[in-house]
Design a protein around this motif. Structure first.
Motif, short mmCIF file in Angstrom:
data_model
loop_
_atom_site.label_atom_id
_atom_site.label_comp_id
_atom_site.label_asym_id
_atom_site.label_seq_id
_atom_site.Cartn_x
_atom_site.Cartn_y
_atom_site.Cartn_z
N PHE A 128 -19.87 3.35 -38.68
CA PHE A 128 -20.93 4.04 -39.40
C PHE A 128 -20.50 5.47 -39.74
O PHE A 128 -20.73 5.96 -40.85
N GLY A 129 -19.88 6.13 -38.76
CA GLY A 129 -19.45 7.51 -38.99
C GLY A 129 -18.41 7.61 -40.09
O GLY A 129 -18.50 8.48 -40.97
N LEU A 176 -33.24 10.36 -33.51
CA LEU A 176 -34.29 11.01 -32.74
C LEU A 176 -35.58 10.20 -32.75
O LEU A 176 -36.38 10.27 -31.80
N ARG A 177 -35.80 9.41 -33.79
CA ARG A 177 -36.99 8.57 -33.85
C ARG A 177 -36.81 7.27 -33.07
O ARG A 177 -37.80 6.71 -32.57
N ARG A 178 -35.59 6.77 -32.97
CA ARG A 178 -35.39 5.44 -32.38
C ARG A 178 -34.92 5.44 -30.93
O ARG A 178 -35.24 4.53 -30.17
N LEU A 179 -34.14 6.44 -30.54
CA LEU A 179 -33.69 6.50 -29.16
C LEU A 179 -34.84 6.94 -28.27
O LEU A 179 -35.74 7.68 -28.69
N ARG A 180 -34.84 6.49 -27.02
CA ARG A 180 -35.90 6.88 -26.09
C ARG A 180 -35.29 7.39 -24.79
O ARG A 180 -34.20 6.99 -24.39
N ASP A 181 -36.02 8.29 -24.17
CA ASP A 181 -35.60 8.82 -22.88
C ASP A 181 -35.99 7.85 -21.77
O ASP A 181 -36.97 7.12 -21.88
N THR A 229 -18.09 -3.73 -29.07
CA THR A 229 -18.61 -3.96 -30.42
C THR A 229 -19.55 -2.84 -30.85
O THR A 229 -19.45 -2.31 -31.97
N VAL A 230 -20.48 -2.44 -29.98
CA VAL A 230 -21.44 -1.39 -30.33
C VAL A 230 -20.73 -0.07 -30.57
O VAL A 230 -21.00 0.65 -31.55
N SER A 231 -19.78 0.28 -29.69
CA SER A 231 -19.04 1.53 -29.86
C SER A 231 -18.25 1.52 -31.16
O SER A 231 -18.24 2.51 -31.91
N GLU A 234 -32.65 0.43 -30.74
CA GLU A 234 -32.01 1.66 -30.28
C GLU A 234 -30.56 1.73 -30.73
O GLU A 234 -30.07 2.80 -31.10
N GLN A 235 -29.87 0.61 -30.69
CA GLN A 235 -28.48 0.60 -31.15
C GLN A 235 -28.39 1.01 -32.60
O GLN A 235 -27.52 1.81 -32.98
N HIS A 236 -29.28 0.50 -33.44
CA HIS A 236 -29.24 0.86 -34.86
C HIS A 236 -29.51 2.35 -35.05
O HIS A 236 -28.89 3.01 -35.90
N GLY A 237 -30.45 2.89 -34.28
CA GLY A 237 -30.69 4.32 -34.36
C GLY A 237 -29.51 5.12 -33.84
O GLY A 237 -29.15 6.16 -34.41
N TRP A 238 -28.88 4.62 -32.78
CA TRP A 238 -27.72 5.28 -32.17
C TRP A 238 -26.57 5.38 -33.16
O TRP A 238 -25.90 6.42 -33.25
N TYR A 239 -26.33 4.32 -33.94
CA TYR A 239 -25.26 4.34 -34.93
C TYR A 239 -25.41 5.51 -35.90
O TYR A 239 -24.43 6.09 -36.37
N PHE A 240 -26.67 5.85 -36.20
CA PHE A 240 -26.91 6.84 -37.25
C PHE A 240 -26.58 8.26 -36.81
O PHE A 240 -26.49 9.15 -37.67
#
Length: 449
Positions: free
Chosen positions: A170-171, A219-224, A162-164, A18-24
């Motif tokens: 990435f941005g 949208l593919r990696r993050l989950r609700d 670190t994650v933030s 999820e973190q990797h997807g979030w970065y994108f």
């Protein structure tokens, strides 16, 4: 391996995915912030407005006389006001239903479509440009509410700095890469068989295409996450009631509110510098578009290192002290910028390097710091208030900048007016006892904060 160990390992793997997807999502939308808001749209919309202006240099939307040079700044302020109305409702709906992802998708693609529509901004269509800017900027703000609200859910307290910081890195990486492509197209537009204005419009529209394309990954990696049974009933209809309940609830956490106030002030200054730098460079310092693109590219490259480097500083000195140091640097940058002589690209590049060094880190660490101050289960709701401070309430700086130019016709006076945001923000943040604020919110206090 015990069952508990295996479960923790699986949970950590899911969290990293999820973190990797979030970065994108930062990778997707930061191109808008860089290529559109920071580099191309300000000078281009100003030139379009000037072509529609009367002999005195004024345009008259709805019969109101405005200097053509203030249209961009006023449009940014209007976009922020629009976002303020929508963001708390979206944040409350996300928390009540647990469905952040569909709302993230909707806001992201509305913003991407408005940005792509900037290809049709030409001639004297300054009102079209202002409208598309308002839609794209407010949609970005709404999407960032939902994006930021994932941070406490996908990262443990000790990981968040670190994650933030990686998200910001990435941005800025995406912003730098696309800006290189923009620079090639803009400087070599004749060899590509397009006019200079067409090249600018392609650069604007391509940011929307990029935004939409790379949004697919998060949208593919993050989950609700599930919410309590019945939590989603009437979420939209109760939006305004939920907003008022959120504001009342936040009064229970006065230290969190104190941080938000400090962040509102100093981030207003940061956002205004970002959005108005290219206008200042082109109109006041007489720098060409190629010089501005190169300077912003330098900002992007150094912002990646700055975000990661300040993340490391936070691990040893704490996020609060690191942010305070960055605000002192921001104040110095504005003072130097006020006295910068026109037609000196090298000095402008030095100033851009200083901005890049503190830009990513000050924003990334502020986001991770706030994530510790959010009561569990109210992430989107509270991050809507944070985003109002980040992009939502950052209307005062552009408004003051625009008014200063409106009244004086001097961009140096406009840039000088922003110093107060950093000085006051520094003083307010210095007074916040962040460890007490984390405890009051019901969260574990990290070793360094």
């Amino acid at each position: 391996m015990s069952a508990g160990t295996a479960e923790r390992a699986a949970g950590a793997a899911d969290r990293r995915r999820e973190q990797h997807g979030w970065y994108f999502y930062d990778f997707a939308c930061s191109v808008y912030s860089t290529s559109v808001l920071t580099v191309f749209l300000g000078p281009y919309l100003t030139s379009v407005a000037k072509s529609a202006a009367d002999a005195g240099g004024f345009v008259h939307p709805l019969g109101i006389p405005l200097r053509a040079g203030s249209v961009f700044a006023y449009s940014v302020s209007a976009s922020v006001v629009a976002a303020v109305v929508v963001m708390p409702l979206v944040g409350a709906a996300a928390d009540r239903t647990g469905r952040k992802k569909p709302l993230l998708a909707a806001s992201a693609y509305i913003g991407a479509a408005a940005t792509a529509g900037m290809f049709f901004l030409n001639g004297d269509r300054y009102l079209l440009g202002a409208l598309l800017l308002i839609v794209a900027n407010s949609a970005l703000a709404v999407s960032m509410v939902l994006y930021n609200a994932y941070l406490p859910q996908i990262a443990e307290p000790g990981e968040r700095d670190t994650v933030s910081s990686r998200g910001w890195a990435f941005g800025y990486t995406a912003g730098a890469f696309v800006l290189v492509l923009n620079l090639v197209l803009y400087t070599g537009h004749d060899s590509f068989g397009v006019s200079q204005s067409t090249a600018v419009r392609i650069c604007l529209a391509s940011a929307g295409v990029w935004w939409g394309a790379f949004t697919v990954i998060p949208l593919r990696r993050l989950r609700d996450r599930r919410v309590a049974a019945g939590g989603g009933r009437g979420a939209v209809g109760a939006g305004w009631r939920q907003l008022m309940a959120t504001l009342r609830d936040m009064r229970r956490y006065p230290l969190t509110l104190s941080f938000l106030l400090a962040y509102l002030v100093y981030n207003d200054g940061i956002q205004t510098v970002i959005s108005q730098a290219s206008v200042y460079g082109s109109e006041e310092l007489g720098l060409g578009q190629t010089t501005l693109i190169t300077a912003i590219l330098l900002v992007q490259v150094l912002a990646v290192a700055g975000a990661l480097g300040m993340g490391r500083l936070a691990r040893t000195h704490g996020a609060k002290r690191t942010v305070l140091g960055s605000l002192a640097v921001w104040t110095l940058i504005l003072c130097v910028g006020y006295f910068l002589p026109p037609g000196r690209p090298f000095l402008f590049f030095l100033l851009a390097a200083a901005i890049g060094t503190v830009l990513g880190g000050s924003q990334a660490l502020s986001r991770s710091l706030f994530s510790h101050l959010v009561p569990p289960g109210k992430e989107a709701e509270y991050f809507s208030a944070y985003e109002m401070s980040d992009r939502g309430l950052s209307w005062l700086g552009p408004l003051i900048f625009g008014l200063a130019y409106q009244l004086t016709g001097d961009y140096r006076d406009a840039i000088a007016s922003l110093v107060i945001f950093f000085v006051l923000g520094f003083l307010l943040l210095a007074r916040v006892p962040v460890k007490d604020a984390v405890t009051a919110a019901g969260n574990a206090v990290p070793d360094r904060i």
